[in-house]
Structure formats: structure tokens, C-alpha cells
Motif scaffolding. Structure first.
Motif, PDB file in Angstrom:
ATOM      1  N   GLU A  81       0.826  -1.208   0.000  1.00 21.75           N
ATOM      2  CA  GLU A  81       0.000   0.000   0.000  1.00 21.75           C
ATOM      3  C   GLU A  81       0.859   1.256   0.000  1.00 21.75           C
ATOM      4  O   GLU A  81       2.033   1.225   0.342  1.00 21.75           O
ATOM      5  CB  GLU A  81      -0.926   0.032   1.230  1.00 21.75           C
ATOM      6  N   PHE A  82       0.249   2.354  -0.374  1.00 27.15           N
ATOM      7  CA  PHE A  82       0.841   3.673  -0.167  1.00 27.15           C
ATOM      8  C   PHE A  82      -0.310   4.656  -0.114  1.00 27.15           C
ATOM      9  O   PHE A  82      -1.437   4.324  -0.482  1.00 27.15           O
ATOM     10  CB  PHE A  82       1.822   4.051  -1.289  1.00 27.15           C
ATOM     11  N   THR A  83      -0.047   5.860   0.402  1.00 27.60           N
ATOM     12  CA  THR A  83      -1.064   6.899   0.286  1.00 27.60           C
ATOM     13  C   THR A  83      -0.471   8.088  -0.467  1.00 27.60           C
ATOM     14  O   THR A  83       0.751   8.210  -0.615  1.00 27.60           O
ATOM     15  CB  THR A  83      -1.588   7.428   1.639  1.00 27.60           C
ATOM     16  N   LEU A  84      -1.358   8.925  -0.946  1.00 31.21           N
ATOM     17  CA  LEU A  84      -0.952  10.154  -1.626  1.00 31.21           C
ATOM     18  C   LEU A  84      -1.152  11.356  -0.691  1.00 31.21           C
ATOM     19  O   LEU A  84      -1.244  12.483  -1.130  1.00 31.21           O
ATOM     20  CB  LEU A  84      -1.741  10.313  -2.924  1.00 31.21           C
ATOM     21  N   PHE A  85      -1.238  11.077   0.614  1.00 30.98           N
ATOM     22  CA  PHE A  85      -1.310  12.159   1.609  1.00 30.98           C
ATOM     23  C   PHE A  85       0.108  12.654   1.884  1.00 30.98           C
ATOM     24  O   PHE A  85       0.630  12.475   2.989  1.00 30.98           O
ATOM     25  CB  PHE A  85      -1.927  11.655   2.910  1.00 30.98           C
ATOM     26  N   ASN A  86       0.732  13.260   0.891  1.00 27.22           N
ATOM     27  CA  ASN A  86       2.118  13.694   1.063  1.00 27.22           C
ATOM     28  C   ASN A  86       2.105  15.213   1.018  1.00 27.22           C
ATOM     29  O   ASN A  86       2.179  15.806  -0.047  1.00 27.22           O
ATOM     30  CB  ASN A  86       2.992  13.092  -0.039  1.00 27.22           C
ATOM     31  N   PHE A  87       1.967  15.800   2.204  1.00 26.08           N
ATOM     32  CA  PHE A  87       1.616  17.224   2.311  1.00 26.08           C
ATOM     33  C   PHE A  87       2.713  18.072   2.950  1.00 26.08           C
ATOM     34  O   PHE A  87       2.409  19.121   3.505  1.00 26.08           O
ATOM     35  CB  PHE A  87       0.349  17.376   3.175  1.00 26.08           C
ATOM     36  N   GLU A  88       3.965  17.618   2.923  1.00 27.88           N
ATOM     37  CA  GLU A  88       4.992  18.334   3.692  1.00 27.88           C
ATOM     38  C   GLU A  88       5.879  19.218   2.812  1.00 27.88           C
ATOM     39  O   GLU A  88       6.037  18.978   1.617  1.00 27.88           O
ATOM     40  CB  GLU A  88       5.857  17.324   4.462  1.00 27.88           C
ATOM     41  N   PHE A  89       6.472  20.205   3.436  1.00 23.56           N
ATOM     42  CA  PHE A  89       7.420  21.108   2.801  1.00 23.56           C
ATOM     43  C   PHE A  89       8.300  21.657   3.906  1.00 23.56           C
ATOM     44  O   PHE A  89       7.806  21.904   4.987  1.00 23.56           O
ATOM     45  CB  PHE A  89       6.667  22.257   2.087  1.00 23.56           C
ATOM     46  N   PRO A  90       9.573  21.855   3.727  1.00 21.60           N
ATOM     47  CA  PRO A  90      10.367  21.743   2.499  1.00 21.60           C
ATOM     48  C   PRO A  90      10.732  20.303   2.112  1.00 21.60           C
ATOM     49  O   PRO A  90      11.029  20.072   0.946  1.00 21.60           O
ATOM     50  CB  PRO A  90      11.629  22.537   2.839  1.00 21.60           C
ATOM     51  N   ASP A  91      10.715  19.364   3.084  1.00 21.80           N
ATOM     52  CA  ASP A  91      10.943  17.967   2.721  1.00 21.80           C
ATOM     53  C   ASP A  91       9.597  17.290   2.603  1.00 21.80           C
ATOM     54  O   ASP A  91       8.762  17.420   3.507  1.00 21.80           O
ATOM     55  CB  ASP A  91      11.741  17.232   3.811  1.00 21.80           C
ATOM     56  N   ASN A  92       9.365  16.561   1.532  1.00 22.63           N
ATOM     57  CA  ASN A  92       8.106  15.838   1.391  1.00 22.63           C
ATOM     58  C   ASN A  92       8.417  14.346   1.297  1.00 22.63           C
ATOM     59  O   ASN A  92       9.465  13.960   0.785  1.00 22.63           O
ATOM     60  CB  ASN A  92       7.338  16.332   0.156  1.00 22.63           C
ATOM     61  N   PHE A  93       7.500  13.529   1.799  1.00 23.72           N
ATOM     62  CA  PHE A  93       7.802  12.115   2.025  1.00 23.72           C
ATOM     63  C   PHE A  93       6.826  11.188   1.306  1.00 23.72           C
ATOM     64  O   PHE A  93       5.653  11.543   1.120  1.00 23.72           O
ATOM     65  CB  PHE A  93       7.746  11.808   3.536  1.00 23.72           C
ATOM     66  N   PHE A  94       7.307  10.021   0.962  1.00 19.10           N
ATOM     67  CA  PHE A  94       6.447   8.999   0.359  1.00 19.10           C
ATOM     68  C   PHE A  94       6.815   7.659   0.972  1.00 19.10           C
ATOM     69  O   PHE A  94       7.957   7.420   1.338  1.00 19.10           O
ATOM     70  CB  PHE A  94       6.648   8.948  -1.168  1.00 19.10           C
ATOM     71  N   HIS A  95       5.820   6.802   1.067  1.00 21.67           N
ATOM     72  CA  HIS A  95       6.048   5.530   1.749  1.00 21.67           C
ATOM     73  C   HIS A  95       5.341   4.401   1.005  1.00 21.67           C
ATOM     74  O   HIS A  95       4.116   4.351   1.005  1.00 21.67           O
ATOM     75  CB  HIS A  95       5.512   5.645   3.189  1.00 21.67           C
ATOM     76  N   VAL A  96       6.098   3.529   0.371  1.00 20.96           N
ATOM     77  CA  VAL A  96       5.543   2.313  -0.230  1.00 20.96           C
ATOM     78  C   VAL A  96       5.714   1.199   0.797  1.00 20.96           C
ATOM     79  O   VAL A  96       6.830   0.884   1.200  1.00 20.96           O
ATOM     80  CB  VAL A  96       6.279   1.951  -1.542  1.00 20.96           C
ATOM     81  N   ARG A  97       4.590   0.668   1.263  1.00 23.11           N
ATOM     82  CA  ARG A  97       4.630  -0.309   2.367  1.00 23.11           C
ATOM     83  C   ARG A  97       4.335  -1.712   1.854  1.00 23.11           C
ATOM     84  O   ARG A  97       3.185  -2.000   1.514  1.00 23.11           O
ATOM     85  CB  ARG A  97       3.553   0.010   3.405  1.00 23.11           C
ATOM     86  N   PRO A  98       5.335  -2.604   1.794  1.00 20.26           N
ATOM     87  CA  PRO A  98       5.042  -3.981   1.387  1.00 20.26           C
ATOM     88  C   PRO A  98       4.166  -4.683   2.428  1.00 20.26           C
ATOM     89  O   PRO A  98       4.102  -4.276   3.580  1.00 20.26           O
ATOM     90  CB  PRO A  98       6.422  -4.652   1.318  1.00 20.26           C
ATOM     91  N   ALA A  99       3.492  -5.742   1.989  1.00 17.21           N
ATOM     92  CA  ALA A  99       2.633  -6.521   2.892  1.00 17.21           C
ATOM     93  C   ALA A  99       3.433  -7.052   4.070  1.00 17.21           C
ATOM     94  O   ALA A  99       4.615  -7.363   3.936  1.00 17.21           O
ATOM     95  CB  ALA A  99       2.029  -7.690   2.124  1.00 17.21           C
ATOM     96  N   VAL A 100       2.794  -7.147   5.231  1.00 15.18           N
ATOM     97  CA  VAL A 100       3.439  -7.761   6.389  1.00 15.18           C
ATOM     98  C   VAL A 100       2.746  -9.065   6.791  1.00 15.18           C
ATOM     99  O   VAL A 100       3.234  -9.793   7.645  1.00 15.18           O
ATOM    100  CB  VAL A 100       3.489  -6.796   7.598  1.00 15.18           C
ATOM    101  N   LEU A 101       1.596  -9.340   6.171  1.00 15.39           N
ATOM    102  CA  LEU A 101       0.845 -10.570   6.430  1.00 15.39           C
ATOM    103  C   LEU A 101       0.433 -11.166   5.083  1.00 15.39           C
ATOM    104  O   LEU A 101       0.265 -10.427   4.108  1.00 15.39           O
ATOM    105  CB  LEU A 101      -0.451 -10.252   7.187  1.00 15.39           C
TER     106      LEU A 101
END
Ligand SMILES: Nc1nc2c(c(=O)[nH]1)N[C@H]1C(S)=C(S)[C@@H](COP(=O)(O)OP(=O)(O)OC[C@H]3O[C@@H](n4cnc5c(=O)[nH]c(N)nc54)[C@H](O)[C@@H]3O)O[C@H]1N2
Ligand SMILES: Nc1nc2c(c(=O)[nH]1)N[C@H]1C(S)=C(S)[C@@H](COP(=O)(O)OP(=O)(O)OC[C@H]3O[C@@H](n4cnc5c(=O)[nH]c(N)nc54)[C@H](O)[C@@H]3O)O[C@H]1N2
Ligand code: SF4
Ligand SMILES: [Mo]
Length: 774
Positions: free
Chosen positions: A433-453
Motif C-alpha cells: 500500500e501507499f497513500t498520496l497524503f504527502n503534504f509536507e514542505f520543504p521535505d516531502n515524504f512517500f512511503h511504499v509499504r510492502p505486505a506484512v501478512l
């Protein structure tokens, strides 16, 4: 011997998506801890995260596709049958009524947007862009203003709370609802530092207001009056940033003239704020070196929603607290969560399409109208409109009236209960999963999360579900066509890029479903089951093209790597960073490159808004004698989280979802704390437990968001836990431009429940409490 494995992922309970580590033992999720290696949240967690296992493991998970029988019940069917039958119905409706009769409702919740691109691809291939979702129950007024001020509806403000010396909290309660990273840490730091100040504008003395240097307990629904009075005060004092206005904005004169016409004293009084407090507030703003304005539902779901968003932006702009350290900013996108659809109108309801979205408040009309392009077939994904859209009765009537309703969810929701077909999705910890809630500045972040189960048997990830449907509909080309692309992907990303580009050029018909093509080609070569991230390939390219310097800084790319390969580097890093990563790193002054007006200036004068301001009438703030209380229908509390949990046992307190009432109001009803009260609006009546609460203003009531889910009790019957707040809300209690609901402002009256009602509710409550205790 225990075999506990810790895995990195993210919390899916609110849109901050803090990085977490989860302990997996015997295919079950156990303990949760904050992930210190997550670059955004750095180990932070709130009180809710430890309860995530209740989202994954519970009695109401779906494990097989379901088909509705003629008698209204459901029967399990296999995936192939479900896909074939749905495809057949889609074909028939499409042939008879065309693509416009299709819509998507939802497309992602607080933790999951990976599937959204794929269902959108399917919808586009059918010839429709009709999308209803929760953003149009809160943020579209803001998007509309941003479109006009910054030149694009997905220019969206970020908040550098970390570095501000004045935090102006307007209509939100970050101590409880969060909304920005590490909220409680920042609020505590501000409180402890005498050089930093906090202003809170909220009718209720919230947990956040308790920490404030100045709390303005505004009359519910009167924010526009207060904000206008505050802005007028600042303009009259000359406490505005002339140099900033000169350098970075146009249209100031018209705004100034409109503000100078504001009757400050009268409007402050209408907002029930003393002129002295307006002055104190202005003093604090004037003294601030770096102010951040943090807003949310209190103004966005309040009366005059779009105008509130405009005034809030003026507060930032006229004081020049923008584009510097510790102020508001704009932020980048890896892929924008919403679109830009300025000026577009949706014919069946006449609503303006904002950010590419349609307002849930108009959903019933879109289905029930006799317009030739009315909706007949709807996919609901990751949303529960039967509980969360305004006017539950009308929303359910519309859902029932559809010729085809397909619900894709992890659990048996109130919306699923009305579907023709229910398709079981794997939970957010059983797929990438990932979300597109990437609302930061000056550094903005993204997170691709592989399955854990491993996926719960019988379930499927959304990209797979939509791929199967697309294949059955002939939207997705066959393996003979996709094979060469897959082979190119297996060789190298640059080879895939060339092959994919050529393929899309030769197959324009496949373009709307590009996401599905990517998933079924590039996706099969990605590591750790992250195939769903294939859709990020073009996003990473585009992001690197738009922000080469900022991507380079974030990734620390060696100088000899050419700009043309930055997108590829970004993509590779994304699918190999289970702890999340920064994808852009800006200098503060570079914010101007994110403004989309042709002159890169902020356009302050919006005629529709200045007209609205001129038409404001203090009569609007007077209570309706028939419905003298103002209900905030949907408050964030310590233990609610949208409709994400169904098992009431996840809540550590308040499983009844009590109505908060000022004790004096309770006394005037001669009701006691904990009694059952009937709340009556023009749309409905519900019976709820009350809770005396001194933090409430007199005349204001609050019901929690995130209740009203039916869940199997010990004896197998389904018990509805807590209020279904939207039984009280009305579709037409909405913003005139954005269609956003005035959920924080529902006129109601209050009475004691009848003895019969109280007995019945007490019994249900007893059983829910017993389930929670067990
Ligand atoms: N615990 C918890 N956290 C959540 C969620 C959740 O369900 N539970 N949901 C998440 C989601 S989807 C969202 S959108 C955010 C929302 O986050 P918030 O907007 O912070 O949450 P709310 O409690 O809905 O509303 C905020 C405040 O508005 C105030 N308010 C009511 N009427 C008015 C008014 O007329 N004027 C002003 N100025 N204020 C008013 C209320 O008293 C309340 O304190 O929370 C997110 N976080
Ligand atoms: N009266 C009132 N109404 C409100 C609000 C209010 O304050 N007051 N707030 C509004 C706001 S701000 C919001 S954000 C909305 C939220 O309302 P909705 O749009 O309905 O979204 P959620 O409540 O988050 O529901 C998420 C759904 O996704 C399902 N789900 C969870 N994980 C997955 C998954 O991996 N795949 C799939 N396919 N499904 C999954 C859950 O079971 C649940 O049914 O409510 C809005 N409605
Ligand atoms: S702040 Fe939001 S994302 Fe972070 S732990 Fe709490 S609910 Fe989860
Ligand atoms: Mo929300």
C-alpha cells in the motif's frame, strides 16, 4: 518457541500515516511500535495505533465474493463467477446508457490509495470520470480557492509547524485528530516555550484549546464574521506585510476595500468574541515572526465553508506568513491525490466539479434524478457512504435504486449490505500500500509499504480485482500483447520505458487504463510483491521532471547522473524503502516554483468571494427557534477512526459514542448525565446517551464521527454500535459552491427519550459494553 518478526509499515488510522513496526506471530498481528527510522514520523505514535490489529483480525472480514439474492440476502460465489457476472452487467448498462452512467464512490481511505489508480483507470476506460469521495465532504472549497489564488486546484498549503513561533489553529483539534506529523510533540513544545504562542478558534474548549495562549470560543458557524473582523483589524492597523503583498500578490486593493467595509464590532459580536479579544489576537499575529495557520473541518464543514477557506488564505497572505521557514507553504506531489477541473460542471446535478471530484451531498440526486446521464452503476471502494454521506436515508435510497452496485471492501459495511456484488479486499497489511497524503514542505515524504501478512484466504488486492474486471471487459490487452512489455521490464527500466512509451503511442485506446497495463507488466518484476507500485513509474518520472533539484537533493544523487535518469532513480528508491523516504527536498524560497498562476503571483481578489463577503448577514448566526441547538455531527475523539474499525472492542472508552452537552443545557432539560436523549433535526431523530461536558459551549452539542457500524455480537445478531450521525444531516445543508456539508452545523432540538426508548437503548448498550469487556 515464539517466532516473532517485526516488519516496517505505516498506520492506516489517519492521514498522517505514521511509520510503525508491527510484530507478526503465527500470521497474526500483535504489538505495534513507532518506527524510528521513518523519516517523517521518527517513531511517533498516538493512542490509537496500538489497536490496529482490531482492523485486521475480526469477525466481520469478508472472505468470499457475495451476490445479492432476490430475497435481499447474500450468497457466496467464486471469484470467476463474480467477475464474469459483473462484467456482463457493466457491458449491458454501458451499451444501453453509455459511460456517463458509471461512477466511483471512494477510491481510498486514510491508509490506502494504491488501488485507487486502478479503479480510476477502469472507470476512464468506460468513459467516465465521475468520482465522489470524502475529500468533497471537506476539502473541495479549499481546492476551489486554491485554484483561483494559486492557479491550480492541487496547489495545496503545507504547514511548517515545527518551526513556527505562532500556531493559529482554526476549527481543528490536532491534539486528538492530529492532521500534521507528531502533533502532540509539537503542541507540547510550543506550550513549554514562552517565545512560541498558540491561538485556537473553536467553539469548544478542546484538548488543544486547553494548551492555548488565546482561545477564541467562536459561536458555531460564525467563523467568517470573526475572520473578516480580524482581517479588517489588521488592515486598519496597517499590520500587514506590504513588501510581501507587493512582491508576490496581485489584487490587494479590491480585497482591502472589501475588508475596510467590514463592521468590525458588529461582526465580532455576531461571532460572540469581544473586540478586546479580536485586538489581542491581532497583537499576537503582529508580533509573530513566523505564523502557521492550521485549519480543518471546523471551518470546512462549517457555515460559509468556501468563504472560510478564502478568508483563511487571506490571513496567511496579507500578513506575509508564507514561503518562509515556520510559515505555510505549498508542497510537491509524487502523484496528485486530486485533479484540477476548474470550470467543469456535472450535468445531472449542476454541481461544479472541483479537483475532479463530485460532492457526496449530491450523490442521491445524481442517482435519483431523471437526467439522461443519471448514474446507474456505481463502484464503491474503501468508503462507507451509507454511514458517512449526509442524509443516510437518502443515500441508502440512492444506493438501492442503482442497477448495479459493486462494493469492494475488507468488511461487511452498511454500504456493502445494499450491494448487488460485494468483493473482499485484502487488508492494508496483507498487500502493498501507499497513500498520496504527502503534504509536507520543504521535505516531502512517500512511503511504499510492502505486505506484512499473507492475504486472508479468499481476498484479493484491488489492482488484481480491477485487472480481472478489465480483462473480462476487454479493456486490458491479452498476454500476447503485454508479454513483450513484461520482457522489457525484466531486462531494465530504461528498456521498459522505451517499450511502454511506444506501446501507448500505438494503442491510444489503452491510455485510460495505463495503470492496469503498468501493473500487469512492470508490476510483475518489482521486488517484495510491490507490483502495485508500478503506477508510480510515470509519477516518479513526472515528479523528477517538475522538481529536478529537489529530487536530486532528497535522494542525494551523484552529480554525474543526468536529469533524464532521475525519475528512474526515484522509482527504484521508492520500491526499496519500506521505512518511507523523502522524495523532494526544497529550500524555502523555492516554494514560488510551485505556484501555478502564469505570473507566479498569488491572486488575492476572487470576485465570487468578495461578493459573498459583502452579502454576509449577521442574522445567519441567530439560532433557529424550531431547532435551537447547533450539533457538530462528527467530532474526532480519542477512540474513533472514521469507519475503519468495526469491532467495538477496539475502543478503550465511550463505546456508546455519547452526545456531549454543556451541563447547564442538560439541567435546563432536567436530564441527568448519562441519560438517553432524543436528538431531532429536520431530517431525522436518533436516541443517544448524553455526557455532560464543561468544554462545550451552551447551545452546542457534539456527536462523534466514526460510529454506527453493525457488528456481530456473541449471539450472532448484528448490533449497531453508537450513533449513525448522518441520519440527522441533510443534503441541502451545504456550501453553495463546493457542495461540502455543513456537518459541524446541524440545527437540532433536544428532548428526553421515552422510557421505552431508554430501556431498549440501555439493553443494546449493555451488550456492547459486554462485548468490549470480553
Ligand atoms: N481520533 C480521530 N482522528 C482523526 C479522525 C478520526 O476519525 N478520529 N479522522 C481523520 C479525518 S478523516 C479528518 S478529516 C480529520 C479532522 O480533524 P478535525 O477537523 O481536527 O476534527 P473534528 O473533531 O471533526 O473538528 C474539529 C473541531 O471543529 C470544531 N468546530 C465545530 N464547529 C465549529 C465552528 O463553527 N467553528 C470552528 N472554528 N470550529 C468548530 C470542533 O469543536 C472540533 O474541535 O481528523 C483525522 N483524524
Ligand atoms: N456527519 C459527518 N459525516 C462525515 C464526517 C463528519 O465529520 N461528520 N467526516 C467526513 C470525512 S472528513 C471523511 S474523511 C469521511 C470518511 O468516510 P468514508 O469515505 O466512508 O471513509 P472511511 O470512513 O475511512 O471508511 C473506509 C472504508 O474502507 C474500508 N477499508 C479499509 N481498508 C480497506 C482496503 O484496504 N480496501 C478496501 N477496498 N476497503 C478498505 C473500511 O472497511 C471502510 O468501510 O466521512 C465524512 N462524513
Ligand atoms: S497520528 Fe494518525 S497515523 Fe499517527 S499513529 Fe495516530 S492515528 Fe496513526
Ligand atoms: Mo476526512
Amino acid at each position: 518457541m515464539s517466532d516473532v518478526q517485526w516488519h516496517k509499515t505505516a498506520c492506516n488510522l489517519c492521514y498522517v500515516n505514521c511509520g510503525i513496526e508491527v510484530a507478526i506471530e503465527n500470521d497474526r498481528m500483535g504489538k505495534i511500535r513507532g518506527d524510528r527510522s521513518n523519516p517523517k514520523s521518527q517513531g511517533y505514535l498516538c493512542n490509537k495505533a496500538a489497536r490496529i490489529p482490531y482492523y485486521v483480525h475480526h469477525k466481520d472480514r469478508l472472505t468470499t465474493p457475495l451476490r445479492r439474492r432476490a430475497d435481499g440476502g447474500f450468497e457466496p460465489i467464486d471469484w470467476d463467477t463474480a467477475v464474469a457476472e459483473i462484467a456482463e452487467r457493466v457491458r449491458q448498462i454501458h451499451a444501453a446508457h453509455g459511460g456517463q452512467s458509471f461512477a466511483l464512490y471512494g477510491g481510498g481511505g486514510q491508509g490506502n490509495h494504491a488501488g485507487g489508480a486502478y479503479v480510476t483507470g477502469l472507470l476512464r476506460a468506460l468513459g467516465s470520470r465521475n468520482t465522489f469521495n470524502a475529500l468533497a465532504q471537506e476539502k473541495t472549497g479549499d481546492f476551489w480557492v486554491n485554484g483561483r489564488m494559486f492557479g491550480g486546484q492541487n496547489c495545496h498549503t503545507a504547514e511548517d509547524v515545527h518551526h513556527c513561533d505562532l500556531l493559529f489553529v482554526l476549527g481543528c483539534n490536532p491534539w486528538v485528530a492530529h492532521g500534521f506529523p507528531n502533533a502532540r510533540d509539537h503542541l507540547n513544545r510550543i506550550r513549554k516555550d514562552s517565545a512560541r504562542k498558540l491561538i485556537v478558534v473553536d467553539p469548544r474548549r478542546t484538548e488543544t484549546a486547553e494548551l492555548a495562549d488565546l482561545h477564541l470560543a467562536v459561536r458555531p458557524g460564525a467563523d467568517a464574521f470573526l475572520l473578516a473582523a480580524l482581517l479588517a483589524t489588521l488592515v486598519r492597523r496597517g499590520a500587514i506585510d506590504r513588501a510581501f503583498i507587493e512582491a508576490h500578490t496581485v489584487g490587494f486593493e479590491a480585497v482591502r476595500d472589501a475588508l475596510l467595509r467590514v463592521p468590525v464590532e458588529e461582526w465580532a459580536a455576531a461571532a460572540d468574541i469581544s473586540s478586546a479579544d479580536v485586538d489581542r489576537c491581532a497583537d499576537m499575529i503582529q508580533a509573530a515572526k513566523a505564523m502557521v495557520v492550521r485549519v480543518e473541518l471546523g471551518i470546512q464543514q462549517g457555515v460559509n465553508s468556501t468563504l472560510n477557506s478564502y478568508l483563511e488564505k487571506l490571513l496567511i497572505m496579507l500578513t506575509g506568513h508564507f514561503g518562509r521557514k515556520g510559515t505555510n507553504q505549498l508542497h510537491t506531489w509524487l502523484a496528485p491525490l486530486w485533479g484540477n477541473s476548474q470550470g467543469k460542471v456535472y450535468a445531472p446535478t449542476g454541481d461544479e466539479v472541483i479537483g475532479g471530484l463530485l460532492p457526496p451531498n449530491s450523490f442521491p440526486r445524481a442517482v435519483l434524478s431523471d437526467h439522461p446521464e443519471r448514474l446507474r452503476a456505481v463502484f464503491v471502494d474503501s468508503s462507507n457512504p451509507a454511514n458517512t454521506a449526509a442524509d443516510t436515508m437518502e443515500a441508502e435510497r440512492a444506493l438501492r435504486a442503482l442497477e448495479l452496485l459493486v462494493v469492494v471492501d475488507v468488511a461487511m459495511t452498511e454500504t456493502a449490505a445494499l450491494a448487488h456484488y460485494v468483493l473482499p479486499a485484502s487488508s492494508q497489511y496483507e498487500k502493498t500500500e501507499f497513500t498520496l497524503f504527502n503534504f509536507e514542505f520543504p521535505d516531502n515524504f512517500f512511503h511504499v509499504r510492502p505486505a506484512v501478512l499473507a492475504p486472508l484466504p479468499g481476498t484479493m488486492a484491488e489492482p488484481e480485482i480491477y485487472s480481472r474486471l478489465a480483462r473480462a471487459l476487454g479493456i486490458l490487452p491479452g498476454d500476447n500483447v503485454l508479454g513483450p512489455l513484461r520482457a522489457a521490464a525484466a531486462r531494465s527500466l530504461p528498456e521498459f520505458d522505451r517499450a511502454f512509451g511506444a506501446f501507448m503511442k500505438d494503442n491510444p485506446a489503452a491510455q485510460p487504463a495505463a495503470a492496469l497495463v503498468l501493473y500487469n507488466t512492470l508490476g510483475s518484476t518489482l521486488p517484495d510483491g510491490t507490483g502495485v507500485a508500478a503506477v508510480l513509474w510515470p509519477a516518479a518520472q513526472a515528479c523528477a521532471r517538475r522538481n529536478p533539484t529537489a529530487v536530486r537533493r532528497a535522494l542525494d544523487v551523484p552529480p554525474d547522473v543526468p536529469d533524464a535518469r532521475l525519475g528512474e532513480k526515484l522509482f527504484e528508491a521508492l520500491v526499496r524503502s519500506p521505512q518511507g523516504m523523502a522524495f523532494t527536498r526544497h529550500d524555502y524560497e523555492e516554494v514560488w516554483s510551485l505556484v501555478e498562476t502564469s505570473d507566479r503571483k498569488v491572486h488575492l481578489a476572487i470576485p465570487e468571494m468578495l461578493d459573498w463577503l459583502g452579502r454576509l448577514d449577521v442574522a445567519q448566526t441567530r439560532p433557529d427557534p424550531e431547532f435551537p441547538f447547533v450539533l457538530a455531527a462528527g467530532q474526532r475523539r480519542m477512540f474513533n477512526a472514521n469507519q475503519i474499525f468495526r469491532d467495538p472492542a477496539w475502543r478503550r472508552n465511550d463505546p456508546d459514542g455519547a452526545l456531549m452537552v454543556n451541563p447547564d443545557d442538560l439541567a435546563s432539560l432536567e436530564a441527568t448525565d448519562g441519560a438517553w436523549l432524543a436528538v431531532q433535526s429536520k431530517r431525522g431523530r436518533i436516541v443517544v446517551r448524553c455526557q455532560a461536558d464543561v468544554s462545550m459551549r451552551r447551545g452546542q452539542l457534539a456527536l462523534p464521527h466514526g460510529f454506527g457500524q453493525a457488528y456481530p455480537s456473541a449471539d450472532g445478531t448484528r448490533l449497531v454500535n453508537g450513533p449513525r450521525a448522518n441520519l440527522l444531516t441533510a443534503g441541502d445543508n451545504r456550501d453553495p459552491i463546493a457542495g461540502t456539508p455543513y456537518h459541524k452545523n446541524v440545527p437540532v432540538r433536544l428532548a428526553k427519550a421515552t422510557p421505552e426508548e431508554a430501556t431498549a437503548e440501555e439493553e443494546i448498550s449493555r451488550r456492547i459494553h459486554a462485548a468490549v469487556a470480553a
